[in-house]
Design a protein around this motif. Sequence first.
Motif, PDB file in Angstrom:
ATOM      1  N   PHE A  30     -31.306 -63.479  43.722  1.00  0.00           N
ATOM      2  CA  PHE A  30     -30.360 -64.686  43.181  1.00  0.00           C
ATOM      3  C   PHE A  30     -28.692 -64.170  43.356  1.00  0.00           C
ATOM      4  O   PHE A  30     -28.152 -65.240  43.302  1.00  0.00           O
ATOM      5  CB  PHE A  30     -30.707 -64.722  41.838  1.00  0.00           C
ATOM      6  CG  PHE A  30     -32.137 -65.638  41.866  1.00  0.00           C
ATOM      7  CD1 PHE A  30     -32.040 -67.074  42.069  1.00  0.00           C
ATOM      8  CD2 PHE A  30     -33.252 -64.885  41.508  1.00  0.00           C
ATOM      9  CE1 PHE A  30     -33.282 -67.544  41.860  1.00  0.00           C
ATOM     10  CE2 PHE A  30     -34.453 -65.370  41.371  1.00  0.00           C
ATOM     11  CZ  PHE A  30     -34.388 -66.836  41.704  1.00  0.00           C
ATOM     12  N   ILE A  31     -28.583 -63.025  43.462  1.00  0.00           N
ATOM     13  CA  ILE A  31     -27.108 -62.652  43.626  1.00  0.00           C
ATOM     14  C   ILE A  31     -26.796 -62.509  45.444  1.00  0.00           C
ATOM     15  O   ILE A  31     -25.851 -63.088  45.856  1.00  0.00           O
ATOM     16  CB  ILE A  31     -26.830 -61.265  42.845  1.00  0.00           C
ATOM     17  CG1 ILE A  31     -27.130 -61.497  41.423  1.00  0.00           C
ATOM     18  CG2 ILE A  31     -25.261 -60.910  43.092  1.00  0.00           C
ATOM     19  CD1 ILE A  31     -26.264 -62.379  40.838  1.00  0.00           C
ATOM     20  N   GLY A  56     -12.696 -62.431  37.485  1.00  0.00           N
ATOM     21  CA  GLY A  56     -13.793 -61.736  36.790  1.00  0.00           C
ATOM     22  C   GLY A  56     -14.020 -60.290  36.726  1.00  0.00           C
ATOM     23  O   GLY A  56     -13.162 -59.899  37.323  1.00  0.00           O
ATOM     24  N   PRO A  57     -14.872 -59.843  36.073  1.00  0.00           N
ATOM     25  CA  PRO A  57     -15.998 -60.446  35.652  1.00  0.00           C
ATOM     26  C   PRO A  57     -15.513 -61.176  34.190  1.00  0.00           C
ATOM     27  O   PRO A  57     -14.829 -60.637  33.525  1.00  0.00           O
ATOM     28  CB  PRO A  57     -16.984 -59.381  35.369  1.00  0.00           C
ATOM     29  CG  PRO A  57     -16.021 -58.090  35.218  1.00  0.00           C
ATOM     30  CD  PRO A  57     -14.982 -58.364  35.910  1.00  0.00           C
ATOM     31  N   VAL A  58     -16.189 -62.296  34.196  1.00  0.00           N
ATOM     32  CA  VAL A  58     -15.828 -63.212  32.751  1.00  0.00           C
ATOM     33  C   VAL A  58     -17.094 -63.496  32.198  1.00  0.00           C
ATOM     34  O   VAL A  58     -18.075 -64.182  33.063  1.00  0.00           O
ATOM     35  CB  VAL A  58     -15.071 -64.214  32.856  1.00  0.00           C
ATOM     36  CG1 VAL A  58     -14.966 -65.258  31.985  1.00  0.00           C
ATOM     37  CG2 VAL A  58     -13.469 -63.983  33.420  1.00  0.00           C
ATOM     38  N   LEU A  59     -17.383 -63.311  31.217  1.00  0.00           N
ATOM     39  CA  LEU A  59     -18.738 -63.783  30.363  1.00  0.00           C
ATOM     40  C   LEU A  59     -18.373 -64.857  29.283  1.00  0.00           C
ATOM     41  O   LEU A  59     -17.755 -64.825  28.419  1.00  0.00           O
ATOM     42  CB  LEU A  59     -19.423 -62.676  29.699  1.00  0.00           C
ATOM     43  CG  LEU A  59     -20.886 -62.977  29.134  1.00  0.00           C
ATOM     44  CD1 LEU A  59     -21.875 -63.202  30.248  1.00  0.00           C
ATOM     45  CD2 LEU A  59     -21.293 -61.714  28.204  1.00  0.00           C
ATOM     46  N   THR A 107     -20.473 -58.003  40.283  1.00  0.00           N
ATOM     47  CA  THR A 107     -19.866 -58.686  41.502  1.00  0.00           C
ATOM     48  C   THR A 107     -18.850 -59.452  41.014  1.00  0.00           C
ATOM     49  O   THR A 107     -18.297 -60.469  41.632  1.00  0.00           O
ATOM     50  CB  THR A 107     -20.708 -59.566  42.116  1.00  0.00           C
ATOM     51  OG1 THR A 107     -21.587 -60.428  41.180  1.00  0.00           O
ATOM     52  CG2 THR A 107     -22.060 -58.758  42.773  1.00  0.00           C
ATOM     53  N   LYS A 108     -18.064 -59.263  39.869  1.00  0.00           N
ATOM     54  CA  LYS A 108     -17.240 -59.816  39.147  1.00  0.00           C
ATOM     55  C   LYS A 108     -17.182 -61.443  39.085  1.00  0.00           C
ATOM     56  O   LYS A 108     -16.234 -62.237  39.432  1.00  0.00           O
ATOM     57  CB  LYS A 108     -15.825 -59.574  39.761  1.00  0.00           C
ATOM     58  CG  LYS A 108     -15.627 -57.898  39.764  1.00  0.00           C
ATOM     59  CD  LYS A 108     -14.246 -57.609  40.502  1.00  0.00           C
ATOM     60  CE  LYS A 108     -13.981 -56.187  40.390  1.00  0.00           C
ATOM     61  NZ  LYS A 108     -12.828 -55.739  40.869  1.00  0.00           N
ATOM     62  N   SER A 109     -18.558 -61.905  38.856  1.00  0.00           N
ATOM     63  CA  SER A 109     -18.645 -63.368  38.750  1.00  0.00           C
ATOM     64  C   SER A 109     -18.231 -63.845  37.311  1.00  0.00           C
ATOM     65  O   SER A 109     -18.074 -63.183  36.213  1.00  0.00           O
ATOM     66  CB  SER A 109     -20.161 -63.475  39.021  1.00  0.00           C
ATOM     67  OG  SER A 109     -20.603 -63.086  40.199  1.00  0.00           O
ATOM     68  N   HIS A 110     -18.215 -65.123  37.172  1.00  0.00           N
ATOM     69  CA  HIS A 110     -18.045 -65.945  35.860  1.00  0.00           C
ATOM     70  C   HIS A 110     -19.551 -66.287  35.433  1.00  0.00           C
ATOM     71  O   HIS A 110     -20.098 -66.973  36.275  1.00  0.00           O
ATOM     72  CB  HIS A 110     -16.936 -66.950  35.978  1.00  0.00           C
ATOM     73  CG  HIS A 110     -15.725 -66.846  35.925  1.00  0.00           C
ATOM     74  ND1 HIS A 110     -14.971 -66.115  37.120  1.00  0.00           N
ATOM     75  CD2 HIS A 110     -14.636 -67.254  35.213  1.00  0.00           C
ATOM     76  CE1 HIS A 110     -14.025 -66.160  37.027  1.00  0.00           C
ATOM     77  NE2 HIS A 110     -13.652 -66.524  35.733  1.00  0.00           N
ATOM     78  N   VAL A 111     -19.762 -65.798  34.412  1.00  0.00           N
ATOM     79  CA  VAL A 111     -21.480 -65.679  34.109  1.00  0.00           C
ATOM     80  C   VAL A 111     -21.252 -66.634  32.776  1.00  0.00           C
ATOM     81  O   VAL A 111     -20.569 -66.208  31.883  1.00  0.00           O
ATOM     82  CB  VAL A 111     -21.754 -64.320  33.888  1.00  0.00           C
ATOM     83  CG1 VAL A 111     -23.522 -64.870  33.670  1.00  0.00           C
ATOM     84  CG2 VAL A 111     -21.819 -63.593  35.089  1.00  0.00           C
ATOM     85  N   ALA A 161     -18.890 -54.571  28.330  1.00  0.00           N
ATOM     86  CA  ALA A 161     -18.017 -53.560  27.885  1.00  0.00           C
ATOM     87  C   ALA A 161     -18.218 -52.592  29.181  1.00  0.00           C
ATOM     88  O   ALA A 161     -17.252 -51.932  29.633  1.00  0.00           O
ATOM     89  CB  ALA A 161     -18.444 -52.929  26.926  1.00  0.00           C
ATOM     90  N   ARG A 162     -19.329 -52.339  29.734  1.00  0.00           N
ATOM     91  CA  ARG A 162     -19.593 -51.352  30.914  1.00  0.00           C
ATOM     92  C   ARG A 162     -18.776 -51.848  31.913  1.00  0.00           C
ATOM     93  O   ARG A 162     -18.533 -50.866  32.830  1.00  0.00           O
ATOM     94  CB  ARG A 162     -21.313 -51.494  31.294  1.00  0.00           C
ATOM     95  CG  ARG A 162     -21.795 -50.721  32.091  1.00  0.00           C
ATOM     96  CD  ARG A 162     -22.875 -50.536  32.454  1.00  0.00           C
ATOM     97  NE  ARG A 162     -23.408 -49.551  33.432  1.00  0.00           N
ATOM     98  CZ  ARG A 162     -24.654 -48.894  33.741  1.00  0.00           C
ATOM     99  NH1 ARG A 162     -25.449 -49.242  32.700  1.00  0.00           N
ATOM    100  NH2 ARG A 162     -24.607 -48.054  34.466  1.00  0.00           N
ATOM    101  N   PHE A 163     -18.584 -53.225  32.240  1.00  0.00           N
ATOM    102  CA  PHE A 163     -18.052 -53.651  33.596  1.00  0.00           C
ATOM    103  C   PHE A 163     -16.486 -53.968  33.047  1.00  0.00           C
ATOM    104  O   PHE A 163     -15.665 -54.644  33.973  1.00  0.00           O
ATOM    105  CB  PHE A 163     -18.599 -54.670  34.114  1.00  0.00           C
ATOM    106  CG  PHE A 163     -20.102 -54.428  34.860  1.00  0.00           C
ATOM    107  CD1 PHE A 163     -19.861 -53.787  35.989  1.00  0.00           C
ATOM    108  CD2 PHE A 163     -21.226 -54.656  33.976  1.00  0.00           C
ATOM    109  CE1 PHE A 163     -21.236 -53.351  36.503  1.00  0.00           C
ATOM    110  CE2 PHE A 163     -22.202 -54.090  34.563  1.00  0.00           C
ATOM    111  CZ  PHE A 163     -22.440 -53.458  35.766  1.00  0.00           C
ATOM    112  N   GLY A 164     -16.115 -53.802  31.905  1.00  0.00           N
ATOM    113  CA  GLY A 164     -14.701 -54.236  31.393  1.00  0.00           C
ATOM    114  C   GLY A 164     -14.488 -55.880  31.579  1.00  0.00           C
ATOM    115  O   GLY A 164     -13.274 -56.317  31.824  1.00  0.00           O
ATOM    116  N   ALA A 165     -15.604 -56.527  31.367  1.00  0.00           N
ATOM    117  CA  ALA A 165     -15.407 -57.826  31.429  1.00  0.00           C
ATOM    118  C   ALA A 165     -14.455 -58.478  30.202  1.00  0.00           C
ATOM    119  O   ALA A 165     -14.398 -57.947  29.355  1.00  0.00           O
ATOM    120  CB  ALA A 165     -16.974 -58.374  31.596  1.00  0.00           C
TER     121      ALA A 165
END
Length: 565
Positions: free
Chosen positions: A255-256, A306-309, A381-385, A418-422
Amino acid sequence: MGLILHHKALGKVFKVQCLHIPVQDRTPFEGLVKLVEETIRHEHASRPNSPIYLVGDSFGGCLALVVAARNPTIDLVVILANPATSFGRSQLQPLFPILESVPDELHVTIPYLLSLVMGDPVKMASVGIESRLSPMQKMKQLSNNLTAMLPLLSGMANIMPKETLAWKLKLLKSASAYANSRLHAVKAEVLVLASDKDNMLPSQDEAQRLKSSLSNCIVRRFKDNGHTLLLEESLNLLTVIKGTCKYRHSRKHDFISDFLPPSMWEYRYGFDVVSGYLRFASGAAMFSTMEDGKIVQGLAGVPNEGPVLLVGYHMLMGLELSCLVDAFLREKKIMVRGIAHPELFWGKLQTSSDEFAFADWVKVMGALPVSANYLFKALSTKSHVLLYPGGAREALHYKGEQYKLFWPDQPEFVRMAARFGATIVPFGTVGEDDIAELVLDYNDWMKIPVINERIKESIRDGIRIRDETKGEVANQQLFIPGMLPKVPGRFYYLFGKPITLKGREDLLNNREEANKLYLQVKSGVEQCIDYLLKKREEDPYRSIIDRTIYGALYSSADQAPTFKP
């Protein structure tokens, strides 16, 4: 002919080839099979680790199935549009001997009449007419298209002389028999597209027969289309391939890595046709919070990079989703990847109806199955999730529970971010009570005989998540609540102050700090909801009636002003 409407879109992601059989060609079916096989094997030799797609329309469906049966070791995705494997049960079977022996002077009318039986001229003429046009403009364009098209249909006799028609009928008989005798050998992934109004073949019944006969087959029905499905309005072949998760680069769909952003046509159709009424009725008003804490109208406070959650509250039935995704695409040109319940991908919700509908459009618009693996991949992948910790328990809440959060105790999404600095952006949405009234919740359904047993059976057979979670959030019974529509009010969205986790690797191992941040995010969502519930009372255009009047006087209704933040 069937490729005309689709080759441009398909050509952006595939190397497209088409088998053309000249009018005077008399190659027998076995010869055509070998011709296609040579091409398939050549492509496989040059790209052994990539799938090859075979699209078979009517007679081509028989051809595609036989090639797949004879080449089980090649990774094939077979797409069949009203396949002629049902030719022996055709509604026109009694007429075929007459067609072959009709006098020459009458033959000129036969191909013309067949063309009208095979497809719906109105559906064909509707291709390319914008859904946003007024009814009068649509009728005028449809009339012009029909006027231009009908003379072309009358010229079918020149394309299909009597000898060719007779040959085609014999070819269809042999192809259908050959393909049906080889169904057991087909190991390929198969997608059957079937028209409910096919006057040439019993395609709807045939689709179900193929589904039960083939080892790896799914069906999508198109209730308003005729035999010439690929030539008619409302079908975009690439969209169907994407929505059924058939597009892939390797053996398994991801899906990615296999996601293709929606095209402009998909965007317009998805938001104007599929969810157009809700968009119009809700008149969504978006607000966001800047770094200094100032609330502004629009999405300027949400980071572009991103990445943005995005972590928020799930309204009843997820009513807020389409407007949210639409707003990000319109204002920020950002595709939000929503984390969705696995029932939309693999459960009964996916298979309960064979129509290409909501569950498929959710995937076209970028939805991901809820899992730590896909959240990991999306953030990497620095997406907006888009994440709803309350999941189905919030979206299917009971009476009196609107705007109440049901979150699990585990702060796992905080540690993942936190792992991805989101950047985490808490948000709240209100307005479900302005659109509909919940009259039958889960407890009410359970009091009704027969219906309660069906719901229990559905829950028992459904895909369960969070089995390890305790409390209310683990209580995720999937059911359709009973709702009564209201005169629509308005949806309001507030995205809170962004919480940057770059440099907060300590949260990976410090559960206490991660839990504090988790509670901060939850509190942020609740504060957004409280703010909107109070401020919406100040909106002079909260009612759809007021917004419609404003739209008639000044601009479109969905651009009506709202309260000042």
